[in-house]
Design an enzyme around this catalytic site. Structure first.
Site, PDB file in Angstrom:
ATOM      1  N   LYS A  35     137.197  14.681  78.630  1.00  0.00           N
ATOM      2  CA  LYS A  35     138.561  15.167  78.840  1.00  0.00           C
ATOM      3  C   LYS A  35     139.290  14.247  79.823  1.00  0.00           C
ATOM      4  O   LYS A  35     138.685  13.759  80.766  1.00  0.00           O
ATOM      5  CB  LYS A  35     138.529  16.570  79.455  1.00  0.00           C
ATOM      6  CG  LYS A  35     138.147  17.679  78.493  1.00  0.00           C
ATOM      7  CD  LYS A  35     138.196  19.031  79.173  1.00  0.00           C
ATOM      8  CE  LYS A  35     137.718  20.144  78.280  1.00  0.00           C
ATOM      9  NZ  LYS A  35     138.552  20.362  77.091  1.00  0.00           N
ATOM     10  N   ARG A  58     132.049  26.322  70.353  1.00  0.00           N
ATOM     11  CA  ARG A  58     131.672  26.834  69.035  1.00  0.00           C
ATOM     12  C   ARG A  58     130.221  26.499  68.705  1.00  0.00           C
ATOM     13  O   ARG A  58     129.572  27.210  67.945  1.00  0.00           O
ATOM     14  CB  ARG A  58     132.637  26.302  67.965  1.00  0.00           C
ATOM     15  CG  ARG A  58     132.605  24.808  67.762  1.00  0.00           C
ATOM     16  CD  ARG A  58     133.809  24.279  67.012  1.00  0.00           C
ATOM     17  NE  ARG A  58     135.021  24.262  67.841  1.00  0.00           N
ATOM     18  CZ  ARG A  58     136.228  23.879  67.416  1.00  0.00           C
ATOM     19  NH1 ARG A  58     136.391  23.474  66.166  1.00  0.00           N
ATOM     20  NH2 ARG A  58     137.265  23.898  68.236  1.00  0.00           N
TER      21      ARG A  58
HETATM   22  N1  BES Z   1     137.163  24.727  76.799  1.00  0.00           N
HETATM   23  C1  BES Z   1     137.980  24.053  75.883  1.00  0.00           C
HETATM   24  C2  BES Z   1     139.212  24.847  75.473  1.00  0.00           C
HETATM   25  C3  BES Z   1     140.235  25.091  76.547  1.00  0.00           C
HETATM   26  C4  BES Z   1     141.264  24.195  76.743  1.00  0.00           C
HETATM   27  C5  BES Z   1     140.195  26.232  77.302  1.00  0.00           C
HETATM   28  C6  BES Z   1     142.210  24.441  77.726  1.00  0.00           C
HETATM   29  C7  BES Z   1     141.151  26.482  78.282  1.00  0.00           C
HETATM   30  C8  BES Z   1     142.166  25.583  78.490  1.00  0.00           C
HETATM   31  C9  BES Z   1     137.191  23.728  74.625  1.00  0.00           C
HETATM   32  O1  BES Z   1     135.838  23.496  74.797  1.00  0.00           O
HETATM   33  C10 BES Z   1     137.774  22.491  74.047  1.00  0.00           C
HETATM   34  O2  BES Z   1     137.714  21.492  74.713  1.00  0.00           O
HETATM   35  N2  BES Z   1     138.320  22.564  72.841  1.00  0.00           N
HETATM   36  C11 BES Z   1     138.912  21.455  72.223  1.00  0.00           C
HETATM   37  C12 BES Z   1     138.606  21.533  70.749  1.00  0.00           C
HETATM   38  C13 BES Z   1     139.027  20.321  69.973  1.00  0.00           C
HETATM   39  C14 BES Z   1     138.246  19.114  70.410  1.00  0.00           C
HETATM   40  C15 BES Z   1     138.838  20.597  68.511  1.00  0.00           C
HETATM   41  C16 BES Z   1     140.405  21.510  72.460  1.00  0.00           C
HETATM   42  O3  BES Z   1     140.983  22.591  72.459  1.00  0.00           O
HETATM   43  O4  BES Z   1     141.005  20.461  72.699  1.00  0.00           O
HETATM   44 MG    MG Z   2     135.415  21.464  75.263  1.00  0.00          MG
END
Ligand code: BES
Ligand code: MG
Ligand code: ZN
Length: 497
Positions: free
Chosen positions: A276, A350
């Site tokens: 990230k 997931r």
């Molecule tokens: N934990 C994150 C989702 C999230 C983002 C929660 C912001 C709270 C605030 C999750 O694990 C994630 O990173 N999801 C990705 C999925 C994508 C790569 C398909 C996302 O939402 O960018």
């Molecule tokens: Mg994530």
């Protein structure tokens, strides 16, 4: 802070500050004038030169003292017809918050705040009062003292015993929500997977008599063939944990159901190799809020003596980067035998949940709820204010919506259409862990999870990415901490199931 039922009016008389709710009177054509019921208070109010400044509009406040030294706080409640339990919860939280540091005791004239739906409204007042003093200050070397120790609720003798019951039922809920907030707000250098699981175990042993605890360590998880969950843990310095709790009610009835609650417990989400960026990595300590939410709901329901068998599953690990972390492009075999191509290691929730859900299905529950801070897309679609809901059962959705409405929580269903399956088709494995860029990210994540729900089991997925924290607009939440929202909806569902 303690809450006390005041059926004689004695606590009200003695309190440092007496709080009275005042509605607007609408019969005064253009000028809104306050509708003060209590005669003495009304006379006192009218004798004041400044009384014209208070019109009892929603949130307006007015202080006055009488010659006996009694202090009153009048709270404007606006139009009586527009009053709701959520308005009450917010108003009570707001004035309690502003008196936490000053008054030692505060007395609320409960019956001045509402005249209908006693249980729902009284419960909202109690929640508003007791949730608003939540703070997370264990890492502050100095912090402000809270003086307010006691809030009393004055009501008629007739209502007092019902009110006592409502308080008794509300306390375990509030306590469990605050514990869930503590877990989720905890910092990642303290709350690693091993620590978290052991804290939960200690809490169960101390407070949830009769609940069976099983904690699966890395070897146990391997034995369970949860390779997808393990792939998330691959880069971690800590072992994963799968917490498995079981509650069976004392009285078994024929209507008894088995409800399983499953939570995403990523103690920190770096994104893994799909790292990230700095701005989005902040706050990823909250990525275990799904697990603290389901634990809070399980705990409250158990303490309230829920009439159903309950299972709580928490899939706990961090998602770290190291030479051992899972590479994007990897293909992993899941517990249910399917293969998954991991194209983005940041879509890790997931993966952990997939194996946990498959494991849960083997316990043959009637209903599964899962809660997860699963997608950033949920914030885009529904904001910080609304929880995303996805399910394979329309009638379950109906019941959940009803429960959310009863508990003043916002939830909105997103559809899982059969076409979404195509979004997650992989060229090298059975499925892949991401869909199409910028296309229904939240619901496609739901579609991915659904692949792991076995036939005949009703399932609902709560995407709490928005509501888990950042609830500064709610006075009964505390800025910079977790909210524990959706605990109340889940418990309400369990009681009515
Ligand atoms: N934990 C994150 C989702 C999230 C983002 C929660 C912001 C709270 C605030 C999750 O694990 C994630 O990173 N999801 C990705 C999925 C994508 C790569 C398909 C996302 O939402 O960018
Ligand atoms: Mg994530
Ligand atoms: Zn995550």
């Amino acid at each position: 802070m303690e809450i006390r039922v005041d059926s004689s009016g004695k606590l009200f008389e003695e309190a440092e500050l007496k709080v009275v709710g005042i509605f607007q009177k609408d019969d005064a054509k253009s000028k809104k004038i306050p509708d003060i019921k209590e005669k003495e208070l009304k006379t006192l109010f009218q004798s004041l030169k400044s009384s014209h400044t208070f019109g009892a509009s929603l949130g307006e406040r007015f202080f006055l003292n009488n010659t006996n030294g009694d202090s009153y706080l009048l709270i404007g409640l606006g139009n009586k017809k527009a009053l709701s339990s959520e308005v009450l919860r917010k108003q009570v939280a707001a004035f309690i918050k502003s008196h936490l540091a000053s008054a030692k005791s505060l007395a609320i004239d409960l019956d001045s705040f509402f005249s209908t739906q006693f249980e729902r409204n009284a419960n909202a007042v109690i929640e508003g009062a007791l949730l608003s003093d939540y703070k997370f200050d264990k890492y502050k070397t100095s912090s402000q003292e809270q003086n307010l120790k006691e809030v009393s609720l004055k009501t008629t003798k007739k209502n007092a015993s019902q009110l006592s019951k409502i308080v008794k039922n509300a306390l375990p809920m509030i306590e469990s929500m605050k514990l869930a907030r503590d877990y989720a707000t905890e910092v990642p250098n303290f709350l690693n997977s091993v620590k978290y699981a052991s804290l939960v175990e200690q809490d169960v042993k101390k407070n949830l008599k009769g609940v069976k605890v099983k904690i699966l360590n890395k070897a146990d998880i391997k034995k369970e063939r949860m390779e997808l969950f393990l792939s998330v843990n691959a880069g971690s310095a800590y072992e994963p944990r799968l917490v498995h709790l079981t509650y069976t009610p004392k009285k078994k009835t024929r209507k008894m159901k088995h409800i399983a609650l499953v939570g995403k417990g990523i103690t920190f989400d770096t994104g893994g190799y799909s790292l990230k960026p700095s701005a989005s990595i902040m706050g990823m300590k909250y990525d275990m809020a799904g697990s603290s939410t389901v634990y809070g709901a399980f705990r409250a329901a158990v303490l309230q003596g829920a009439p159903h068998k309950l299972t709580c599953i928490m899939a706990i690990t961090d998602n770290a980067v190291s030479s051992k972390a899972t590479f994007p492009d990897s293909v992993i075999k899941t517990r249910n035998g399917k293969t998954v191509e991991i194209l983005n290691t940041d879509a890790e929730g997931r993966l952990a949940l997939a194996d946990a859900l498959d494991y849960t299905c083997d316990l043959k529950p009637d209903v599964i709820f899962d809660a997860a801070t699963l997608t950033g897309a949920c914030l885009v679609a529904l904001g910080d204010e609304v929880c995303g809901l996805m399910s394979n059962d329309e009638s379950l959705v109906k019941s959940i919506k009803k429960a959310a409405q009863a508990r003043d929580e916002y939830i909105w269903e997103l559809p899982i259409v059969p076409e979404f399956r195509d979004h997650i088709k992989s060229k090298v494995a059975d499925i892949k862990n991401i869909g199409k860029p910028m296309r229904a990210g939240t619901a496609v994540a739901g579609a991915f999870l659904q692949e792991f729900i076995k036939n005949g089991i009703s399932w609902a997925h709560f995407d709490i990415a928005g509501v888990a924290n950042n609830q500064d607009h709610l006075p009964y939440c505390t800025p910079g901490t977790a909210s524990a929202l959706m605990v109340r909806t889940m418990v309400e569902y369990i009681h009515n199931a």
